[in-house]
Design a protein around this motif. Structure first.
Motif, PDB file in Angstrom:
ATOM      1  N   LYS A 184       0.847  -1.189   0.000  1.00 36.67           N
ATOM      2  CA  LYS A 184       0.000   0.000   0.000  1.00 36.67           C
ATOM      3  C   LYS A 184       0.883   1.239   0.000  1.00 36.67           C
ATOM      4  CE  LYS A 184      -0.692   1.033   4.841  1.00 36.67           C
ATOM      5  NZ  LYS A 184      -1.648   1.504   5.792  1.00 36.67           N
ATOM      6  N   SER A 185       0.291   2.331  -0.429  1.00 35.99           N
ATOM      7  CA  SER A 185       0.980   3.617  -0.427  1.00 35.99           C
ATOM      8  C   SER A 185       0.003   4.643   0.104  1.00 35.99           C
ATOM      9  CB  SER A 185       1.423   3.978  -1.843  1.00 35.99           C
ATOM     10  OG  SER A 185       2.103   5.208  -1.834  1.00 35.99           O
ATOM     11  N   ASP A 186       0.443   5.409   1.087  1.00 39.24           N
ATOM     12  CA  ASP A 186      -0.452   6.399   1.671  1.00 39.24           C
ATOM     13  C   ASP A 186      -0.308   7.747   0.978  1.00 39.24           C
ATOM     14  OD1 ASP A 186      -1.630   4.659   3.447  1.00 39.24           O
ATOM     15  OD2 ASP A 186      -0.181   5.025   5.019  1.00 39.24           O
ATOM     16  N   LYS A 187       0.435   8.631   1.563  1.00 38.49           N
ATOM     17  CA  LYS A 187       0.511  10.004   1.069  1.00 38.49           C
ATOM     18  C   LYS A 187       1.518  10.194  -0.061  1.00 38.49           C
ATOM     19  CE  LYS A 187      -0.878  11.633   5.563  1.00 38.49           C
ATOM     20  NZ  LYS A 187      -0.495  12.232   6.792  1.00 38.49           N
ATOM     21  N   ASP A 188       2.640   9.533   0.022  1.00 36.69           N
ATOM     22  CA  ASP A 188       3.691   9.700  -0.974  1.00 36.69           C
ATOM     23  C   ASP A 188       3.658   8.525  -1.950  1.00 36.69           C
ATOM     24  OD1 ASP A 188       5.984  10.041  -2.475  1.00 36.69           O
ATOM     25  OD2 ASP A 188       7.303  10.348  -0.753  1.00 36.69           O
ATOM     26  N   PRO A 189       3.252   8.759  -3.202  1.00 41.51           N
ATOM     27  CA  PRO A 189       3.160   7.654  -4.159  1.00 41.51           C
ATOM     28  C   PRO A 189       4.516   7.042  -4.508  1.00 41.51           C
ATOM     29  CG  PRO A 189       2.757   9.748  -5.252  1.00 41.51           C
ATOM     30  CD  PRO A 189       2.866  10.045  -3.787  1.00 41.51           C
ATOM     31  N   LYS A 190       5.603   7.690  -4.103  1.00 36.30           N
ATOM     32  CA  LYS A 190       6.933   7.136  -4.366  1.00 36.30           C
ATOM     33  C   LYS A 190       7.349   6.140  -3.288  1.00 36.30           C
ATOM     34  CE  LYS A 190       8.397  11.307  -6.740  1.00 36.30           C
ATOM     35  NZ  LYS A 190       9.295  12.451  -6.711  1.00 36.30           N
ATOM     36  N   LEU A 191       6.607   6.093  -2.181  1.00 34.84           N
ATOM     37  CA  LEU A 191       6.914   5.179  -1.085  1.00 34.84           C
ATOM     38  C   LEU A 191       5.828   4.121  -0.960  1.00 34.84           C
ATOM     39  CD1 LEU A 191       8.087   7.628   1.730  1.00 34.84           C
ATOM     40  CD2 LEU A 191       9.508   6.147   0.308  1.00 34.84           C
TER      41      LEU A 191
END
Length: 172
Positions: free
Chosen positions: A13-20
């Motif tokens: 999953k990825s929350d706020k930062d789509p790179k993380l």
């Protein structure tokens, strides 16, 4: 996204930062993982468990060593005959966690605290009597919830073979 196969699962999953991305790897080990505290050994256990998983597992395992917040734990139960010793009483997960899979942790904690408080009040300062009643009254309820937690754990990662193609279709 999630992909499961043969008592193994990978969650991404990825929350706020789509790179993380946050990745969770779950599996049912073939043997007990006792006192596994070394992070490198923990990572090797995951590599061994998921080396043949397919899907994006190879890339995830390669990137795992670069993680700055690696966390490894097991889902276990500790069963105790008594939740009291001396003047100390355990309540909730500290004494009788049924399993994170059961969804009953808060329920047990509230019921346990309620019973303990009631018994302490009824015993009028005799904590030994209150603790004995607390242990006696709560045991069957805790045991039932722990059995439920164990059942959910067994049924959570089922033995089903999925192809990489099936996994990809599931996620889209």
């Amino acid at each position: 996204m999630q992909c499961e196969s043969n008592q193994k699962a990978i969650f991404i999953k990825s929350d706020k930062d789509p790179k993380l991305a946050q990745v969770g790897l779950m599996f049912r080990p073939q043997h007990d993982l006792i006192n596994l505290r070394d992070e490198n050994k923990q990572m090797q256990v995951l590599r061994d468990a998921f080396h043949d998983f397919g899907w994006e597992a190879k890339k995830i395992l390669e990137l795992m060593s670069d993680s700055n917040d690696f966390y490894f734990d097991s889902v276990t139960q500790v069963k105790m005959r008594s939740w009291t010793k001396g003047r100390i009483a355990l309540v909730g997960d500290a004494g009788y966690c049924p399993s994170p899979f059961s969804g009953q942790g808060s329920n047990l904690a509230l019921v346990g605290a309620y019973i303990l408080a009631g018994e302490l009040k009824t015993a009028e300062g005799n904590y030994k009597l209150a603790f004995n009643c607390y242990n006696e009254l709560l045991h069957s309820f805790v045991e039932a919830n722990q059995e439920f937690g164990a059942w959910v754990r067994k049924s959570f990662l089922v033995s089903v073979e999925l192809s990489e193609r099936s996994c990809r279709r599931t996620i889209k």
